[in-house]
Design an enzyme around this catalytic site. Structure first.
Site, PDB file in Angstrom:
ATOM      1  N   VAL A  66      71.456  25.667  29.168  1.00 47.57           N
ATOM      2  CA  VAL A  66      71.622  26.144  30.646  1.00 47.57           C
ATOM      3  C   VAL A  66      70.834  27.445  30.615  1.00 47.57           C
ATOM      4  O   VAL A  66      70.309  27.984  31.330  1.00 47.57           O
ATOM      5  CB  VAL A  66      72.994  26.190  31.293  1.00 47.57           C
ATOM      6  N   ALA A  69      67.359  27.052  30.225  1.00 44.97           N
ATOM      7  CA  ALA A  69      66.654  26.511  31.489  1.00 44.97           C
ATOM      8  C   ALA A  69      66.587  27.929  32.448  1.00 44.97           C
ATOM      9  O   ALA A  69      65.516  27.956  33.254  1.00 44.97           O
ATOM     10  CB  ALA A  69      67.687  25.558  31.920  1.00 44.97           C
ATOM     11  N   GLU A  70      67.622  28.480  32.583  1.00 42.62           N
ATOM     12  CA  GLU A  70      67.584  29.747  33.503  1.00 42.62           C
ATOM     13  C   GLU A  70      66.543  30.944  33.267  1.00 42.62           C
ATOM     14  O   GLU A  70      65.994  31.283  33.943  1.00 42.62           O
ATOM     15  CB  GLU A  70      69.275  30.330  33.894  1.00 42.62           C
ATOM     16  N   THR A  71      66.608  31.086  32.027  1.00 47.62           N
ATOM     17  CA  THR A  71      65.214  31.832  31.445  1.00 47.62           C
ATOM     18  C   THR A  71      63.894  31.526  31.952  1.00 47.62           C
ATOM     19  O   THR A  71      63.396  32.323  32.272  1.00 47.62           O
ATOM     20  CB  THR A  71      65.515  32.000  29.854  1.00 47.62           C
ATOM     21  N   SER A  74      63.962  31.745  35.672  1.00 48.14           N
ATOM     22  CA  SER A  74      63.798  33.265  36.193  1.00 48.14           C
ATOM     23  C   SER A  74      62.612  33.894  36.152  1.00 48.14           C
ATOM     24  O   SER A  74      61.901  34.529  36.700  1.00 48.14           O
ATOM     25  CB  SER A  74      64.884  33.920  35.512  1.00 48.14           C
TER      26      SER A  74
END
Length: 164
Positions: A66, A69-71, A74
């Site tokens: 996660v 994925a957020e990296t 973003s």
């Protein structure tokens, strides 16, 4: 401030932009070993080693998937926001599909919506065989300035030299 306004038009420009983005990927990205390999507002790709990111059973930690994925989502949102603006994650969801015990995983963020206040990305994390490990959806709010006194990195500066 990190210059996200330019569009990489040549291979050298793309390499320079990726180097700059990797330099400013943040402490968590560094600790997890995340490396950005492709970046635009429409699509960002990054890799992360499984080694060093496992939970006690020897499997890739779902939180590491996660975070990867957020990296990528973003970074894509930041590129969508443009110069003098920032992207802040407001919602992420994840579905874990398959366990991974070694090798490298790859995340690909694909833009679903790129508006003036929100950017949304579908993110697929795969193993080296291209099999789905985790799928996520991230929505970021696009703001005119960093929240809560946060700082935007200046080009070529380390974390200690960040300026507002």
């Amino acid at each position: 401030m990190l210059d996200v306004s330019r569009t990489a038009t040549s291979t050298d420009d793309q390499i320079n932009m990726l180097n700059e983005l990797n330099e400013h990927r943040g402490e968590l990205g560094e600790r997890l070993g995340i490396v950005l390999t492709e970046a635009s507002a429409q699509r960002v790709v990054a890799t992360m080693p499984v080694a060093g990111n496992r939970q006690p059973y020897g499997l890739l930690h779902g939180g590491a998937s996660v975070a990867l994925a957020e990296t990528v989502g973003s970074v894509a949102s930041m590129l969508s926001a443009g110069a003098d603006r920032v992207a802040v994650g407001i919602e992420i969801n994840a579905t874990h599909h398959r366990a991974v015990t070694d090798g490298v995983v790859t995340a690909v963020a694909t833009q679903v919506h790129g508006g003036s206040t929100l950017a949304t990305y579908d993110i697929r994390v795969t193993d080296e065989a291209g099999r789905a490990v985790c799928t996520c959806r991230l929505t970021c709010m696009l703001r005119d300035r960093p929240p809560a006194g946060g700082k935007v990195p200046a080009p070529g500066s380390g974390d200690a030299d960040r300026k507002p």
